[in-house]
Scaffold this motif. Sequence first.
Motif, PDB file in Angstrom:
ATOM      1  N   GLN A  41       0.815  -1.209   0.000  1.00  0.00           N
ATOM      2  CA  GLN A  41       0.000   0.000   0.000  1.00  0.00           C
ATOM      3  C   GLN A  41       0.855   1.268   0.000  1.00  0.00           C
ATOM      4  OE1 GLN A  41      -3.444  -0.067  -0.303  1.00  0.00           O
ATOM      5  NE2 GLN A  41      -2.952  -2.231  -0.679  1.00  0.00           N
ATOM      6  N   GLU A  42       1.949   1.255   0.740  1.00  0.00           N
ATOM      7  CA  GLU A  42       2.807   2.422   0.867  1.00  0.00           C
ATOM      8  C   GLU A  42       4.103   2.186   0.080  1.00  0.00           C
ATOM      9  OE1 GLU A  42       3.519   6.286   1.971  1.00  0.00           O
ATOM     10  OE2 GLU A  42       1.728   5.100   2.354  1.00  0.00           O
ATOM     11  N   PRO A  43       4.393   2.995  -0.951  1.00  0.00           N
ATOM     12  CA  PRO A  43       5.600   2.787  -1.746  1.00  0.00           C
ATOM     13  C   PRO A  43       6.869   2.800  -0.888  1.00  0.00           C
ATOM     14  CG  PRO A  43       4.170   4.393  -2.798  1.00  0.00           C
ATOM     15  CD  PRO A  43       3.610   4.145  -1.427  1.00  0.00           C
ATOM     16  N   SER A  44       7.739   1.832  -1.105  1.00  0.00           N
ATOM     17  CA  SER A  44       8.952   1.736  -0.279  1.00  0.00           C
ATOM     18  C   SER A  44      10.208   1.507  -1.111  1.00  0.00           C
ATOM     19  CB  SER A  44       8.803   0.574   0.711  1.00  0.00           C
ATOM     20  OG  SER A  44       8.654  -0.659   0.022  1.00  0.00           O
ATOM     21  N   PHE A  45      10.067   1.611  -2.438  1.00  0.00           N
ATOM     22  CA  PHE A  45      11.184   1.340  -3.342  1.00  0.00           C
ATOM     23  C   PHE A  45      11.674   2.675  -3.902  1.00  0.00           C
ATOM     24  CE2 PHE A  45      13.120   0.121  -7.389  1.00  0.00           C
ATOM     25  CZ  PHE A  45      13.832  -1.018  -7.045  1.00  0.00           C
ATOM     26  N   TYR A  46      12.935   2.980  -3.681  1.00  0.00           N
ATOM     27  CA  TYR A  46      13.513   4.253  -4.093  1.00  0.00           C
ATOM     28  C   TYR A  46      14.602   4.007  -5.141  1.00  0.00           C
ATOM     29  CZ  TYR A  46      11.240   6.468  -0.080  1.00  0.00           C
ATOM     30  OH  TYR A  46      10.317   6.937   0.817  1.00  0.00           O
ATOM     31  N   LEU A  47      14.679   4.888  -6.119  1.00  0.00           N
ATOM     32  CA  LEU A  47      15.759   4.798  -7.082  1.00  0.00           C
ATOM     33  C   LEU A  47      16.147   6.187  -7.563  1.00  0.00           C
ATOM     34  CD1 LEU A  47      14.403   3.584 -10.533  1.00  0.00           C
ATOM     35  CD2 LEU A  47      12.905   3.852  -8.576  1.00  0.00           C
ATOM     36  N   ARG A  48      17.401   6.314  -7.979  1.00  0.00           N
ATOM     37  CA  ARG A  48      17.917   7.581  -8.469  1.00  0.00           C
ATOM     38  C   ARG A  48      19.112   7.317  -9.376  1.00  0.00           C
ATOM     39  NH1 ARG A  48      22.577   9.571  -6.020  1.00  0.00           N
ATOM     40  NH2 ARG A  48      23.401   8.261  -4.355  1.00  0.00           N
ATOM     41  N   TYR A  49      19.425   8.307 -10.218  1.00  0.00           N
ATOM     42  CA  TYR A  49      20.594   8.186 -11.075  1.00  0.00           C
ATOM     43  C   TYR A  49      21.775   8.852 -10.380  1.00  0.00           C
ATOM     44  CZ  TYR A  49      23.683   8.391 -15.063  1.00  0.00           C
ATOM     45  OH  TYR A  49      24.759   8.224 -15.900  1.00  0.00           O
ATOM     46  N   ASP A  50      22.830   8.094 -10.131  1.00  0.00           N
ATOM     47  CA  ASP A  50      24.039   8.592  -9.481  1.00  0.00           C
ATOM     48  C   ASP A  50      24.978   9.147 -10.551  1.00  0.00           C
ATOM     49  OD1 ASP A  50      26.591   8.840  -8.254  1.00  0.00           O
ATOM     50  OD2 ASP A  50      26.005   7.414  -6.692  1.00  0.00           O
ATOM     51  N   GLN A  51      25.077  10.488 -10.618  1.00  0.00           N
ATOM     52  CA  GLN A  51      25.887  11.114 -11.650  1.00  0.00           C
ATOM     53  C   GLN A  51      27.362  10.749 -11.521  1.00  0.00           C
ATOM     54  OE1 GLN A  51      24.875  12.905 -14.163  1.00  0.00           O
ATOM     55  NE2 GLN A  51      22.775  13.490 -13.674  1.00  0.00           N
ATOM     56  N   GLN A  52      27.863  10.679 -10.292  1.00  0.00           N
ATOM     57  CA  GLN A  52      29.282  10.393 -10.088  1.00  0.00           C
ATOM     58  C   GLN A  52      29.642   8.971 -10.520  1.00  0.00           C
ATOM     59  OE1 GLN A  52      30.072  11.366  -5.962  1.00  0.00           O
ATOM     60  NE2 GLN A  52      30.552  13.490  -6.488  1.00  0.00           N
ATOM     61  N   LYS A  53      28.778   8.033 -10.205  1.00  0.00           N
ATOM     62  CA  LYS A  53      29.046   6.640 -10.568  1.00  0.00           C
ATOM     63  C   LYS A  53      28.523   6.287 -11.960  1.00  0.00           C
ATOM     64  CE  LYS A  53      29.121   4.971  -5.793  1.00  0.00           C
ATOM     65  NZ  LYS A  53      28.543   4.012  -4.816  1.00  0.00           N
ATOM     66  N   ASP A  54      27.752   7.212 -12.557  1.00  0.00           N
ATOM     67  CA  ASP A  54      27.203   7.028 -13.904  1.00  0.00           C
ATOM     68  C   ASP A  54      26.375   5.748 -14.009  1.00  0.00           C
ATOM     69  OD1 ASP A  54      26.687   7.670 -16.543  1.00  0.00           O
ATOM     70  OD2 ASP A  54      28.462   6.646 -17.303  1.00  0.00           O
ATOM     71  N   LYS A  55      25.488   5.553 -13.041  1.00  0.00           N
ATOM     72  CA  LYS A  55      24.589   4.406 -13.095  1.00  0.00           C
ATOM     73  C   LYS A  55      23.423   4.627 -12.140  1.00  0.00           C
ATOM     74  CE  LYS A  55      27.189   1.644  -9.676  1.00  0.00           C
ATOM     75  NZ  LYS A  55      27.880   0.346  -9.463  1.00  0.00           N
ATOM     76  N   TRP A  56      22.352   3.856 -12.352  1.00  0.00           N
ATOM     77  CA  TRP A  56      21.172   3.922 -11.504  1.00  0.00           C
ATOM     78  C   TRP A  56      21.382   3.100 -10.234  1.00  0.00           C
ATOM     79  CZ3 TRP A  56      16.677   6.703 -12.116  1.00  0.00           C
ATOM     80  CH2 TRP A  56      16.561   7.404 -13.312  1.00  0.00           C
ATOM     81  N   GLN A  57      20.823   3.603  -9.136  1.00  0.00           N
ATOM     82  CA  GLN A  57      20.902   2.915  -7.850  1.00  0.00           C
ATOM     83  C   GLN A  57      19.499   2.767  -7.277  1.00  0.00           C
ATOM     84  OE1 GLN A  57      23.736   1.789  -6.711  1.00  0.00           O
ATOM     85  NE2 GLN A  57      25.417   3.219  -6.954  1.00  0.00           N
TER      86      GLN A  57
END
Length: 299
Positions: A41-57
Motif C-alpha cells: 500500500q505504501e511505496p517503499s522502493f527508491y531509485l535515483r541516477y548517481d551522476q558520479q558513478k554514472d549508473k542507476w541505484q
Amino acid sequence: MNIQQAQKISLLGYISSLGIQPQKERAGRYVCKSPFRPDEQEPSFYLRYDQQKDKWQWKDFGLNGKGGDIIDFVMELHNTNETGALLLLASPEISQSKFFPIGNISETNNSCTIIIKHIQPLQNRALVNYLASRKISQAKALNYIEECYYYSYPDQTKPYFALSFKNNEGGYELRTAPTKKYPDGKKLSTTPKAPTTIKSSPGALNIFEGFIDFLSALEFFNTRKPKYDTIVLNSVTNMDTILHVLEDYPQINLFLDNDDTGQQAAETIKAAHPKVKDFSKITYPDHNDFNDFLLSRPA
C-alpha cells in the motif's frame, strides 16, 4: 553483455517495463511500489541516477534497505547470480531496446510527466503513414527518427507511441500520429530540452527549427545526409545555446519558419555572424515552413 554495458540500461525504464511507475519524484529521486511486493500500500522502493558513478541505484526499505545497481536488482528479482543477471539483461527484448529515464513534458498550459518505456527502430505503420502524409519517406527518416513508447499518466497499462528525435543532451522531441483532436499529431518533448547536432562537413552550418522541416529538406534535396553540419533547434528558445558555435563556420544557412518567432531568431543569427543565407526567403518565401512548401509541390 558485460557489466558496463548492463549499467547503461536505465533502471527506471526497466522498472516501467514491468508495469511499475513512480508515484513520487523529488530532486531526481523516484519512489515506487516495490517490484518485490507489488501489492504493498505504501511505496517503499527508491531509485535515483548517481551522476558520479554514472549508473542507476535502488534501495528497498521493505527489504531492510537492501539495494544496489540494475544488476543487483535483477539478481534479487530473479533469484540468480551476476552471470544470470547479465544473461537476462542481454535478452533481445531488453538489449535491443533502449530504456531512458523519466522526463517532463509541457503542452500548451498543462504540465504532465511521462516515462519512456522503450525506443526502437521506426516501423510502426501509423507513424510511417504520418510521415508519408507530410511527404517524408521512411527511408529518409530512418537515420534520424525512432519510435518511442511511453506512459503519461499514473496506472496507465498500455503505452502511447510517437516519433522520437534525440537531442544533444539525451532528451527527445516526440510527435504522435494524427487523431481527431490532434490532426497534425501532438507535439511533446522530454527533458533535458536541447538542440540536435548532425555532423557532416564544416563548410557551412544549416539551422532548422524542427525535425519535420529538417526531414523535409532531405526529401526536397533528395539526400539521406545533409551536405553540411546541421543543427535542429527543437525550439527557438534554444537559440542562445548555439550562438557560440556560429564562429566555427564560414557560412550559416537558415531554414527557419516565416513567422515572427522564426524571423526574430533569424535576425539574432544575422547579428552574430557576417555571412548568413536565409533560405526561408529563397526557397519557400510564400510558405510558413519547409514542410508547408514540400506539401504544396506537385506529387
